[in-house]
Scaffold this active site. Structure first.
Site, PDB file in Angstrom:
ATOM      1  NE  ARG A   1      -3.980  -1.959   2.371  1.00 61.09           N
ATOM      2  CZ  ARG A   1      -3.940  -3.169   2.910  1.00 61.09           C
ATOM      3  NH1 ARG A   1      -2.830  -3.554   3.539  1.00 61.09           N
ATOM      4  NH2 ARG A   1      -4.973  -3.987   2.833  1.00 61.09           N
TER       5      ARG A   1
ATOM      6  CE  LYS B   1      -7.974  -1.028   5.182  1.00 63.94           C
ATOM      7  NZ  LYS B   1      -8.677  -1.314   3.898  1.00 63.94           N
TER       8      LYS B   1
ATOM      9  CG  HIS C   1      -5.885   0.237  -3.653  1.00 61.67           C
ATOM     10  ND1 HIS C   1      -5.143   0.155  -2.495  1.00 61.67           N
ATOM     11  CD2 HIS C   1      -7.014  -0.481  -3.417  1.00 61.67           C
ATOM     12  CE1 HIS C   1      -5.806  -0.553  -1.590  1.00 61.67           C
ATOM     13  NE2 HIS C   1      -6.942  -0.949  -2.129  1.00 61.67           N
TER      14      HIS C   1
ATOM     15  NE  ARG D   1      -3.479  -4.257  -0.932  1.00 66.91           N
ATOM     16  CZ  ARG D   1      -2.639  -4.910  -0.139  1.00 66.91           C
ATOM     17  NH1 ARG D   1      -1.341  -4.840  -0.351  1.00 66.91           N
ATOM     18  NH2 ARG D   1      -3.085  -5.633   0.869  1.00 66.91           N
TER      19      ARG D   1
ATOM     20  CG  HIS E   1      -5.512  -9.596   2.361  1.00 64.11           C
ATOM     21  ND1 HIS E   1      -5.742 -10.208   1.143  1.00 64.11           N
ATOM     22  CD2 HIS E   1      -5.490  -8.256   2.109  1.00 64.11           C
ATOM     23  CE1 HIS E   1      -5.854  -9.286   0.210  1.00 64.11           C
ATOM     24  NE2 HIS E   1      -5.697  -8.104   0.759  1.00 64.11           N
TER      25      HIS E   1
ATOM     26  CE1 TYR F   1      -7.685  -7.948  -5.484  1.00 61.50           C
ATOM     27  CE2 TYR F   1      -7.663  -8.871  -3.278  1.00 61.50           C
ATOM     28  CZ  TYR F   1      -7.598  -7.782  -4.120  1.00 61.50           C
ATOM     29  OH  TYR F   1      -7.462  -6.526  -3.601  1.00 61.50           O
TER      30      TYR F   1
END
Length: 317
Positions: free
Chosen positions: A163, A190, A263, A266, A290, A299
């Site tokens: 990120r 994050k 993003h 990503r 994650h 995804y």
């Protein structure tokens, strides 16, 4: 039982949860929008569920209000305010017992994540290479300057999928070229968790160029590594920030003719890893940092050709 104001509630919540400045700004911005609708004299205890519903109707997009906010934006607002009310009710900071933001979320369209196509990435690389060669040949700044530095930035997003905030928190000492690994600190994450990631072969020469330039410029171990201000006389800030990075991608998008962003790189990496025949869900989860594997599973997209073969294989009637 107390009856604090919205601003006091945000302040106490931020202190209790030890929120980062960026998170505090987000909560403050949502509260500011709500107070603008309610009137600045309104206290949290005065808000009813009906008032929340009426606010939702007034700002969310509809057939008659195409300029309203999206469903996902509303759910984001409601999530933040619900958390504030839960905190205030639990610790008796507001004079109410029911959270007016319970069950006010709306269903939101599930759209495909915005990503990039391989041809678009190749063309973006060509655009940056033209800028770099222009600066080398004419010894003057191109529209994207310094082009070599921004090449490193783009390739880092392409190869690692980190990120933007993670990139900005990488220090010079976080890169270990000998072991071919780098550290993504918890401060930029994050999920607030540190991770150690490999340096892919394709990224190595770019990071090597950056590390050499940083060494020649006198960087120390704790210095922000991705700091365009240290490599350009045109940039005057002390540290590189979100705005400077977004300005680069805006300029690159204008030259390329389509949207590019950290993003989207990503999402491209995540989609590529999950579409690979040798895909490993847990490895992809670790690469993307994650906390919930369900986020990684988003995804996994259906293969249209596989679906076509399945339909064509049906026996005729």
């Amino acid at each position: 039982m107390h009856d604090v104001s919205f601003l006091e509630l945000v302040s106490r919540y931020a202190a209790d949860k030890h929120l980062r400045p960026k998170s505090v700004s987000t909560y403050t911005a949502v509260v500011r929008l709500f107070r603008r609708y309610l009137g600045h004299e309104t206290y949290p205890s005065m808000v009813t569920r009906q008032m929340v519903i009426e606010w939702r109707v007034s700002i969310i997009r509809s057939q008659d209000r195409s300029g309203g906010i999206t469903e996902s934006s509303w759910n984001n607002y409601a999530r933040h305010l619900k958390a504030l009310y839960n905190f205030g009710i639990k610790y008796q900071l507001i004079a109410c017992t029911q959270n007016p933001f319970n069950e006010v979320f709306v269903k939101q369209p599930k759209k495909a994540k915005k990503t990039l196509q391989p041809l678009q990435i190749r063309y973006a690389r060509e655009v940056l290479d033209v800028c770099r060669r222009y600066e080398t040949y004419y010894e003057e700044a191109s529209k994207i300057h310094p082009a070599w530095f921004w090449q490193v930035v783009m390739e880092t997003f392409y190869y690692t999928g980190i990120r933007l905030n993670q990139l900005l928190h990488i220090e010079a000492g976080d890169i270990n070229l000998k072991k071919r690994i780098f550290r993504a600190s918890a401060a930029g994450s994050k999920t607030y968790s540190e991770s150690v990631l490999p340096i892919p072969d394709g990224l190595y020469p770019y990071l090597y160029t950056l590390i050499v330039a940083a060494h020649n410029t006198g960087f120390k171990q704790k210095d922000q590594l991705f700091n365009v201000n240290r490599f350009s006389h045109r940039h005057k800030k002390t540290t590189m920030d979100t705005w400077q990075t977004e300005h680069f991608f805006q300029a690159l998008s204008e030259l390329a003719g389509y949207k590019l962003s950290p993003h989207r790189f990503r999402h491209f990496l995540a989609t590529s890893l999950m579409e690979s025949p040798e895909r490993n869900i847990h490895v992809t989860q670790n690469i993307l940092n994650h906390t919930d594997i369900r986020t990684t599973m988003e995804y996994v997209h259906p293969d249209v050709e596989s679906m076509r073969r399945a339909l064509n294989a049906r026996p005729p009637v």
